[in-house]
Design a protein around this motif. Structure first.
Motif, PDB file in Angstrom:
ATOM      1  N   ASP A  21       0.845  -1.193   0.000  1.00 54.37           N
ATOM      2  CA  ASP A  21       0.000   0.000   0.000  1.00 54.37           C
ATOM      3  C   ASP A  21       0.885   1.249   0.000  1.00 54.37           C
ATOM      4  O   ASP A  21       0.688   2.189  -0.791  1.00 54.37           O
ATOM      5  N   LEU A  22       1.870   1.233   0.880  1.00 55.79           N
ATOM      6  CA  LEU A  22       2.768   2.382   1.005  1.00 55.79           C
ATOM      7  C   LEU A  22       3.535   2.637  -0.289  1.00 55.79           C
ATOM      8  O   LEU A  22       3.545   3.746  -0.828  1.00 55.79           O
ATOM      9  N   ALA A  23       4.178   1.571  -0.808  1.00 55.51           N
ATOM     10  CA  ALA A  23       5.060   1.749  -1.964  1.00 55.51           C
ATOM     11  C   ALA A  23       4.278   2.102  -3.227  1.00 55.51           C
ATOM     12  O   ALA A  23       4.659   3.007  -3.973  1.00 55.51           O
ATOM     13  N   GLU A  24       3.158   1.395  -3.431  1.00 55.48           N
ATOM     14  CA  GLU A  24       2.360   1.701  -4.623  1.00 55.48           C
ATOM     15  C   GLU A  24       1.811   3.118  -4.549  1.00 55.48           C
ATOM     16  O   GLU A  24       1.770   3.844  -5.547  1.00 55.48           O
ATOM     17  N   GLY A  25       1.380   3.494  -3.358  1.00 55.89           N
ATOM     18  CA  GLY A  25       0.829   4.834  -3.176  1.00 55.89           C
ATOM     19  C   GLY A  25       1.888   5.902  -3.425  1.00 55.89           C
ATOM     20  O   GLY A  25       1.668   6.850  -4.199  1.00 55.89           O
ATOM     21  N   LEU A  26       3.046   5.734  -2.806  1.00 51.61           N
ATOM     22  CA  LEU A  26       4.103   6.738  -2.960  1.00 51.61           C
ATOM     23  C   LEU A  26       4.587   6.812  -4.399  1.00 51.61           C
ATOM     24  O   LEU A  26       4.861   7.895  -4.928  1.00 51.61           O
ATOM     25  N   ALA A  27       4.689   5.638  -5.045  1.00 53.24           N
ATOM     26  CA  ALA A  27       5.176   5.625  -6.425  1.00 53.24           C
ATOM     27  C   ALA A  27       4.200   6.341  -7.353  1.00 53.24           C
ATOM     28  O   ALA A  27       4.600   7.150  -8.203  1.00 53.24           O
ATOM     29  N   ALA A  28       2.911   6.066  -7.163  1.00 49.79           N
ATOM     30  CA  ALA A  28       1.908   6.714  -8.016  1.00 49.79           C
ATOM     31  C   ALA A  28       1.922   8.220  -7.780  1.00 49.79           C
ATOM     32  O   ALA A  28       1.866   9.030  -8.710  1.00 49.79           O
ATOM     33  N   PHE A  29       2.009   8.587  -6.517  1.00 51.51           N
ATOM     34  CA  PHE A  29       2.027  10.006  -6.162  1.00 51.51           C
ATOM     35  C   PHE A  29       3.246  10.691  -6.773  1.00 51.51           C
ATOM     36  O   PHE A  29       3.152  11.763  -7.374  1.00 51.51           O
ATOM     37  N   HIS A  30       4.377  10.037  -6.624  1.00 55.98           N
ATOM     38  CA  HIS A  30       5.605  10.638  -7.138  1.00 55.98           C
ATOM     39  C   HIS A  30       5.542  10.818  -8.649  1.00 55.98           C
ATOM     40  O   HIS A  30       5.913  11.868  -9.184  1.00 55.98           O
TER      41      HIS A  30
END
Lengths: 497, 399
Positions: free
Chosen positions: B283-292
């Protein structure tokens, strides 16, 4: 000491003439017009009465106005001051559901302890929040509840800090409420012995050889003398030494006040020019007694009370008169409030409603039924005033600016209330529509604005509102009535009291 | 020990009397708090440390060159000593761009091992329960005048503002942009907006603020639901980040956004490649990657911080989980990092290097990082007020 009928007549005239002072508060602008447009069917309630009742209560509800019509504004205020004689059974019955309000600190701590897990830090403070909102909404002792609110800000304690989550319930019951219209020195005395306050301001860490000045400073800076009240850093340090050992019991009677001699600094001190001989608990008590009666305290409290009830920037001449009464009566809060009202009315300026003012006045003026529960507190939180959680000891801001830019949650509350979309809270729009006898948007707007604002919007304003609504579409009668109510609650005028 | 704490307590300046600095807005700060104490040793894995594998026979993440395990289950090497859990590999593009900094063994000195106390102290930015109850971000906002009247200057994703934002009025808390809208049937909403337009047409300051709020309402309404390829996880965290991205792009005056990702208290069966903690990491990594990726064009005015109240015990427990530890880790994402890297002094995991009952030690105070961000990226020099009684040591991670 009681204001005479002439004083009140004087007030009435001045309110009307001070009305033009503010362009942003139609409440006052429109006062003069109200007499020609009686609201509800309450005879004998003038626009001035409405404004005054609105200022002194959590909103001029029908019950207050009816009472004013019955006995006159002067007698009404006298009655509100002698609050013990006002029967409050219906509010008290509503409060019976809150079992934690009357418990000792030790019991409150015990029932919050889940032993094997963490603590339940919510049940106890949430009951206090809900009960507070219920009292503010339903109590017939409206002015008393206003004063309770004022002192809860003045002696701010955040339930978010350590043990305060349960200790505040005791502070509310045993410090604030008994003395809200008593003598200030008794209130200050009680607060200084309140474990919630001592813990909130770190006095449990104030020890001989390792003094902590936090409470010693705030009791002078924020609770009594005021920052310019004539004390020095040396006074803070010396009073802190007097207060060493003021703490609470941790076992058996957990949360009771306790003076721990073992960590008290028994060396002699000098505070505000007075030598304090070593006598233990009595050392700080002597200082606190003096602080409660000090002329700087009179002035500081006079300023804060005038700010709360009269204007954000109260004139010095008024503050001086109020302070004089404080000094002459040894801090009799009732007498102080009589002077404040008698002399203050000419200086009244619009006050921006804080979130609680806004929400509760909406409930009271629309005669809503509410459980005072979580849904309302969520709105209070989003508006910036979740009860008993202001972090710093200065209390929630009491001037307009800090609150003004956060309008969206107010608009959302207005819409949700009008549509009965708030869990545990209900208004009866059908009944209001019927009561108004209105047949079209303009006349309902006019009637409803008189109810909510104390005076109807002008023909022109009603038309502007009606045009805006019609241009946006047409709904059925009831849903249009809901939009009108929501719009008026969300309007700039309703944000002022 | 009590006395030692107390001697550190000095006068906390009162928020309301603090001097206010005037400066232009700096970066938008997005603060992600991992609540429950994340097991940072399995996120940024010290694969060069033998002790790690000894302490965690069942829970360790295989070395990058461990031929006995599947390739997709091995640590993804970053610098020869540290690597990412493979589930965090969506962060690799950010690393490759030089926009990712990881500060290991970072945290607070509180050793209560209590989530409640540690979160409270960290969000207040203080060392002990004494002193101001306001939050560090609240003090930042209150001591910096950026001339920004927006009701969206600071937003909290969730029901109520995060503790770090306390002491600042107003903070808008919302679960999504939907929360900054008026609800009801379409006609009612249109009528309400029309009524507000008519009612807030005056020249007074409140009417001006009302029109500003209506303008933002209007702007946010025009934000089309993100229809592009970037896939945020379908979770409250993913949706929250997506809302933040939209709000930043809408240019409505956002300066600070706070969002939480809950559930990191993995005492029992935390999982290695699948299960509780891998789901959270995903959840964290996918979220941060999409946001970035979505915010790439804005990277030069964006700083994102991920933090947690403390890390977990270095050795695994008997329930295939980990107990409360000490040292944590902070993730920094943004275009204004000096360089990528795993930063901080690594204290090691040998018995004599561990702290207390067997925890990763803290070698970098979290306030050194946050303080540097306040000073360099948010233009707020009032560090004495934001972190009272703490002298921030700049780590020179940011431009």
């Amino acid at each position: 000491m009681k204001p005479s009928r002439r004083d009140f007549l004087k007030l009435v005239g001045v309110v009307a003439s001070s009305a033009a002072l503010s362009s942003c508060a139609p409440v006052y602008e429109n006062l003069a017009r109200l007499d020609e447009n009686p609201r509800f069917d309450i005879e004998g309630v003038s626009a001035q009465d409405f404004a005054l009742v609105n200022r002194l209560t959590f909103g001029a509800g029908a019950a207050d106005l009816t009472r004013v019509a019955e006995i006159g504004i002067q007698a009404w205020f006298a009655e509100q001051l002698e609050y013990e004689s006002v029967s409050d059974d219906s509010c008290n019955i509503r409060l019976r559901q809150f079992k934690t309000l009357g418990l000792s600190a030790n019991d409150l701590f015990d029932i919050s302890d889940k032993i094997f897990d963490d603590q339940d830090r919510h049940t106890v403070p949430n009951e206090l929040r809900q009960a507070t909102l219920m009292r503010q909404t339903y109590s017939r002792r409206q002015f008393y509840e206003r004063m309770v609110e004022f002192w809860s800000d003045h002696f701010n304690i955040s339930t978010e800090k350590g043990d305060c989550f349960y200790l505040k319930t005791v502070d509310d019951r045993e410090v604030i409420r008994p003395h809200a219209l008593g003598f200030f020195s008794d209130l200050l005395w009680a607060s200084s012995h309140s474990p919630a306050m001592l813990f909130y301001l770190d006095n449990q860490s104030n020890l001989k050889d390792a003094p902590n000045e936090n409470y010693a400073r705030e009791v002078m800076e924020l609770h009594s003398l005021g920052v310019d009240g004539g004390y020095s850093q040396q006074d803070v340090m010396e009073l802190a030494r007097c207060l060493t050992g003021w703490t609470m019991k941790e076992h058996f009677w957990r949360g009771d006040f306790h003076f721990d001699e073992d960590v008290h600094d028994f060396a002699p001190k000098k505070v505000l020019g007075k030598e304090i001989s070593a006598s233990g608990l009595d050392e700080a008590e002597r200082v606190i007694r003096d602080l409660g009666l000090h002329p700087s305290t009179a002035h500081f409290l006079g300023t804060k009370l005038c700010r709360r009830f009269i204007a954000d920037e109260p004139p010095a001449v008024l503050v001086n008169l109020v302070a004089d009464t404080f000094i002459a009566t040894n801090g009799d809060i009732r007498a102080v409030m009589q002077t404040l009202l008698k002399e203050g009315i000419p200086h009244i300026q619009p006050k921006f409603k804080r979130p609680a003012d806004f929400i509760i006045s909406a409930l009271r003026l629309l005669d809503a039924r509410t459980d005072g529960g979580a849904a309302l507190h969520k709105y209070l939180g989003r508006m910036g005033q979740p009860y008993f959680t202001w972090p710093t000891p200065d209390g929630y801001p009491d001037t307009s600016t800090p609150w003004m830019s956060n309008l969206m949650p107010r608009w959302q509350f207005a819409a949700a209330l009008a549509q009965n979309k708030i869990k545990g809270t209900k208004i009866d729009v059908e009944y209001l529509l019927e009561l108004s006898g209105a047949k079209e948007i303009e006349s309902f707007t006019k009637w409803m604005s008189a109810l909510l604002l104390g005076a109807p919007l002008s023909e022109n304003e009603c038309k502007k509102m009606a045009d805006a609504l019609r241009s946006a579409g047409t709904g059925d009668e009831i849903s249009t009535a809901r939009v009108i109510i929501a719009g008026l609650l969300a309007s700039p005028a309703f944000q002022w009291r | 020990m009590k006395t030692q704490h107390i001697s550190q307590i000095a006068r906390k300046p009162l928020l309301s009397f603090a001097p206010v600095e005037t400066a232009p807005r700096g970066d938008v700060l997005v603060l992600v708090f991992l609540r429950g104490a994340a097991d940072v040793l399995n996120m940024v894995v010290p694969h060069g440390e033998d002790e790690y594998y000894k302490l965690r026979p069942a829970l360790s993440i295989p070395r990058p060159d461990d031929s006995k395990s599947k390739k997709e289950e091995r640590t993804v090497d970053l610098d020869g000593f540290f690597g990412l859990h493979p589930i965090l590999s969506p962060l690799l593009p950010i690393w490759q761009e030089g926009h990712l900094g990881l500060v290991h063994a970072c945290g607070a000195h509180d050793d209560s091992h209590s989530h409640f106390k540690a979160q409270e102290l960290m969000e207040r930015g203080v060392d002990n329960e004494g002193g101001s109850a306001s939050g560090w971000l609240g003090r930042h906002l209150a001591t910096l005048n950026t001339g920004n009247p927006s009701p969206m200057r600071a937003i909290a994703l969730g029901e109520l503002p995060q503790r770090s934002l306390y002491g600042s009025v107003p903070v808008s808390s919302l679960r999504s942009i939907e929360d900054f809208k008026l609800r009801g049937n379409e006609t009612a909403v249109l009528q309400m907006q029309a009524a507000l337009g008519a009612l807030y047409s005056g020249k007074d300051p409140l009417s001006g603020l009302g029109r500003e709020t209506l303008r933002i309402l209007d702007t946010l309404e025009k934000i089309a639901p993100s229809s592009d390829e970037r896939v945020y996880p379908d979770s409250s965290f993913g949706r929250g980040l997506r809302e933040i991205a939209s709000i930043i792009k809408a240019e409505v005056g956002l300066e600070v956004a706070a969002i939480d990702l809950d559930g990191w208290d993995t005492h029992f069966a935390q999982g290695v490649q699948t299960g509780l903690m891998p789901r959270l990491m995903n959840d964290l990594a996918e979220g941060l990657a999409a946001f970035h990726e979505e915010m790439l064009d804005h990277a030069d005015r964006l700083t994102l911080v991920v933090m947690t109240e403390f890390g977990r015990r270095a050795y695994e427990n008997a329930s295939l989980g980990t107990d409360h530890g000490h040292g944590g880790m902070m993730m920094l994402i943004g275009g204004n990092l000096n360089t990528r890297g795993v930063f901080g002094q690594w204290p090691g995991l040998k018995p004599h290097q561990l702290y207390g009952p067997g925890d990763l030690a803290v070698t970098t105070d979290y306030r050194d990082i946050l303080g540097e961000i306040c000073a360099k990226r948010l233009n707020n020099p009032a560090l004495d007020n934001i972190f009272p009684d703490y002298a921030v040591k700049m780590q020179n991670l940011f431009l």
